[in-house]
Design an enzyme around this catalytic site. Structure first.
Site, short mmCIF file in Angstrom:
data_model
loop_
_atom_site.label_atom_id
_atom_site.label_comp_id
_atom_site.label_asym_id
_atom_site.label_seq_id
_atom_site.Cartn_x
_atom_site.Cartn_y
_atom_site.Cartn_z
N GLY A 18 33.80 18.54 -17.43
CA GLY A 18 34.77 19.63 -17.35
C GLY A 18 34.57 20.76 -18.35
O GLY A 18 35.48 21.54 -18.60
N LEU A 99 30.06 19.28 0.33
CA LEU A 99 31.20 19.42 1.23
C LEU A 99 30.78 20.14 2.50
O LEU A 99 29.82 20.91 2.51
CB LEU A 99 32.31 20.25 0.54
CG LEU A 99 32.93 19.64 -0.72
CD1 LEU A 99 33.97 20.59 -1.30
CD2 LEU A 99 33.56 18.28 -0.42
N ASN A 111 29.71 28.06 -6.52
CA ASN A 111 29.15 27.00 -7.37
C ASN A 111 28.31 27.66 -8.46
O ASN A 111 27.85 28.78 -8.30
CB ASN A 111 28.26 26.07 -6.52
CG ASN A 111 27.70 24.92 -7.34
OD1 ASN A 111 28.41 24.31 -8.14
ND2 ASN A 111 26.43 24.64 -7.17
N HIS A 113 24.85 26.71 -10.79
CA HIS A 113 23.74 25.77 -10.94
C HIS A 113 22.94 26.15 -12.18
O HIS A 113 22.68 27.34 -12.40
CB HIS A 113 22.86 25.82 -9.68
CG HIS A 113 21.73 24.86 -9.73
ND1 HIS A 113 21.90 23.50 -9.52
CD2 HIS A 113 20.42 25.03 -10.02
CE1 HIS A 113 20.73 22.90 -9.66
NE2 HIS A 113 19.81 23.80 -9.98
N ASP A 154 22.86 24.09 -2.98
CA ASP A 154 22.34 25.24 -3.73
C ASP A 154 21.69 26.29 -2.83
O ASP A 154 20.68 26.90 -3.20
CB ASP A 154 21.30 24.77 -4.78
CG ASP A 154 21.89 23.73 -5.72
OD1 ASP A 154 23.07 23.83 -6.06
OD2 ASP A 154 21.13 22.81 -6.11
N GLU A 182 24.97 30.03 -23.34
CA GLU A 182 24.59 31.45 -23.33
C GLU A 182 24.51 32.06 -21.93
O GLU A 182 24.62 33.26 -21.78
CB GLU A 182 23.26 31.64 -24.07
CG GLU A 182 23.40 31.36 -25.56
CD GLU A 182 22.09 31.48 -26.31
OE1 GLU A 182 21.14 32.14 -25.82
OE2 GLU A 182 22.00 30.90 -27.41
N ALA A 183 24.29 31.22 -20.94
CA ALA A 183 24.19 31.75 -19.57
C ALA A 183 25.43 31.39 -18.74
O ALA A 183 26.17 32.26 -18.30
CB ALA A 183 22.92 31.23 -18.90
N GLU A 184 25.70 30.09 -18.58
CA GLU A 184 26.78 29.68 -17.67
C GLU A 184 28.16 30.16 -18.13
O GLU A 184 28.97 30.61 -17.33
CB GLU A 184 26.79 28.16 -17.53
CG GLU A 184 25.52 27.61 -16.91
CD GLU A 184 25.62 26.13 -16.64
OE1 GLU A 184 26.62 25.69 -16.08
OE2 GLU A 184 24.68 25.40 -17.00
C1 GRF Z 1 26.60 22.61 -15.73
O1 GRF Z 1 25.24 22.47 -16.04
C2 GRF Z 1 26.74 23.23 -14.37
O2 GRF Z 1 25.73 24.15 -14.08
C3 GRF Z 1 26.66 22.06 -13.48
O3 GRF Z 1 27.41 21.05 -14.18
C4 GRF Z 1 27.27 21.27 -15.57
C5 GRF Z 1 28.60 21.30 -16.28
O4 GRF Z 1 29.37 20.19 -16.01
N1 GRF Z 1 27.11 22.41 -12.17
P1 GRF Z 1 30.86 20.12 -16.58
O5 GRF Z 1 31.55 21.42 -16.30
O6 GRF Z 1 30.78 19.87 -18.06
O7 GRF Z 1 31.52 18.95 -15.89
#
Ligand code: GRF
Length: 218
Positions: A18, A99, A111, A113, A154, A182-184
């Protein structure tokens, strides 16, 4: 981004830690994101991330695939509470289930990735493996991709990508950490803010395999 501006209602789907959900909650609380998380749907009752939803007072639904006969039924059980909550987008955040996207949710599911799609993605490519393969291949940049979700892993139209440099001494841990922070943590809020500002257009061109995303006023 002002508190008087109307907030875009979303649902967030989680499976585990999370951190992505926590980052969105933090950005909303900091007034940096015009979004309201109406609902969190977890694919497991044991997901650690559920505590972030509870702390933030967000409604939670647990929808476990083992309780449903097939993917369609499971997907409906995920999307129905999202509809009832009146959300505009359904945001996968570390969500590990495939899904079936119903017609009314077409181009409304997102989503993130942890690689630059189309590299290092697809079925079973999640977690450590993504970064392990990026390092093994010797790529010099990695990053993340926010994309719309279709019925394949994806595969949907790419909304935004954010890059990080790969260092010669990177390990799976250091690279995954840098991609996440830094990215997500930058890209997902940015993508959602663009949607909240109605600046995302999906453009279909005849002969192309999938539509492209155009960001207005970029
Ligand atoms: C991240 O690497 C994201 O890109 C992937 O799940 C990871 C994060 O998991 N889809 P969470 O948010 O800590 O559960």
């Amino acid at each position: 981004m002002t508190s008087s501006r109307e907030k875009m209602p979303i649902a967030v789907l989680i499976s585990g830690t999370g951190r992505t959900l926590k980052n969105l909650i933090d950005k909303i609380n900091a007034g940096e994101l015009d979004v309201e998380i109406r609902l969190v749907v977890s694919s497991s009752k044991n997901a650690f991330g559920l505590q972030y939803a509870e702390q933030a007072g967000i409604d939670v639904a647990i929808v476990e695939s083992s309780n449903y006969g097939n993917r369609e039924m499971f997907s409906e059980a995920v999307f129905e509470p999202c509809r009832l909550a009146g959300v505009r987008y359904v945001v996968m955040a570390g969500y590990l289930k495939l899904l079936k996207i119903p017609a009314d949710m077409h181009n409304r599911v997102l989503n993130i990735h942890p690689s630059l799609i189309p590299s290092f993605c697809g079925k079973n490519m999640y977690g450590r493996l993504v970064h392990e393969q990026a390092l093994n291949r010797g790529v010099k940049v990695s990053g993340c991709t926010v994309h719309f979700v279709d019925d394949h892993y994806d595969n949907g139209p790419i909304l935004i990508q954010e890059t990080v440099k790969v260092k010669s001494n990177d390990t799976v841990e250091s690279l995954s950490d840098r991609v996440l922070h830094e990215a997500e943590f930058v890209a997902y809020p940015r993508a959602l803010q663009l949607l909240a500002e109605n600046r995302v257009e999906i453009v279909y061109t005849e002969g192309e395999e999938r539509p492209r995303v155009v960001i207005k006023d970029e």
